[in-house]
Design an enzyme around this catalytic site. Structure first.
Site, short mmCIF file in Angstrom:
data_model
loop_
_atom_site.label_atom_id
_atom_site.label_comp_id
_atom_site.label_asym_id
_atom_site.label_seq_id
_atom_site.Cartn_x
_atom_site.Cartn_y
_atom_site.Cartn_z
N GLU A 241 11.02 6.67 -2.20
CA GLU A 241 11.90 5.54 -1.90
C GLU A 241 12.65 5.10 -3.16
OE1 GLU A 241 11.64 1.08 0.07
OE2 GLU A 241 9.90 2.40 0.15
N ARG B 111 -6.73 11.51 -2.01
CA ARG B 111 -7.68 11.36 -0.91
C ARG B 111 -7.67 12.55 0.04
NH1 ARG B 111 -5.73 6.03 -1.79
NH2 ARG B 111 -4.12 6.50 -0.29
#
Length: 177
Positions: A101, A64
């Site tokens: 993560e 994006r």
């Protein structure tokens, strides 16, 4: 009293609960992009807040960030350079690996893409944890540029993404959650 730009944009953002996984509230900016007047205001707002940095080129982070970056580059009269995920760019590339993560990822830029461009503005649609944007700054440096600032349409402030970005560099977001 007139609504602020942030209030107008927040009214268009769609909240999608439990996406992409349970417990996540996804902020979908697609309705903002779909509204030509709102998107024009986003670009004008970003231009106003970032033009003082005098960037020479805009780097957008896949995917994006390409939408934000190309729109802003046209608005500001600048060139655009994509930063992509692995294996998507032809020719020699410069890469940086970074931790997620759970696992790791990689960003790539074509060698020479920032040639002669020392002042690089990094843009994306959303600043969350800051890991990808920080990795992009490292990549820009390896490619011979210097990040002069960051621009985001929206920011999830509770996730502390700004703290992962290099100090002394302007970080602007139009919408804050």
């Amino acid at each position: 009293m007139a609504e602020s730009l942030e209030q107008q944009l927040r009214a268009l953002v769609r909240d999608v609960p439990d996406f992409p996984k349970p417990g996540i509230l996804f902020r979908d900016l697609t309705p903002v992009m779909r509204d030509p007047q709102a998107w024009k205001q986003v670009m004008e707002g970003m231009q106003q807040s970032l033009a003082g940095l005098q960037p020479e080129v805009i780097v957008g982070i896949e995917a994006r960030g390409f939408i934000v970056g190309t729109s802003l580059a046209m608005t500001m009269g600048l060139g655009f350079v994509p930063v992509r995920k692995p294996g998507k760019l032809p020719g020699p590339i410069t890469a940086v690996d970074y931790a997620l993560e759970y696992g790791s990822d990689r960003l790539e830029i074509q060698e020479g893409a920032l040639s002669g461009c020392q002042r690089v503005l990094v843009v994306d649609d959303l600043l969350a944890t800051g890991g990808t944007a920080a990795a992009c700054a490292e990549l820009v440096s390896r490619a011979g540029g210097a990040v002069c600032g960051y621009g985001f349409v929206a920011e999830l402030t509770a996730l502390g993404g700004r703290s992962k970005l290099p100090g002394g560099v302007l970080v602007e977001s139009l919408i804050h959650y």
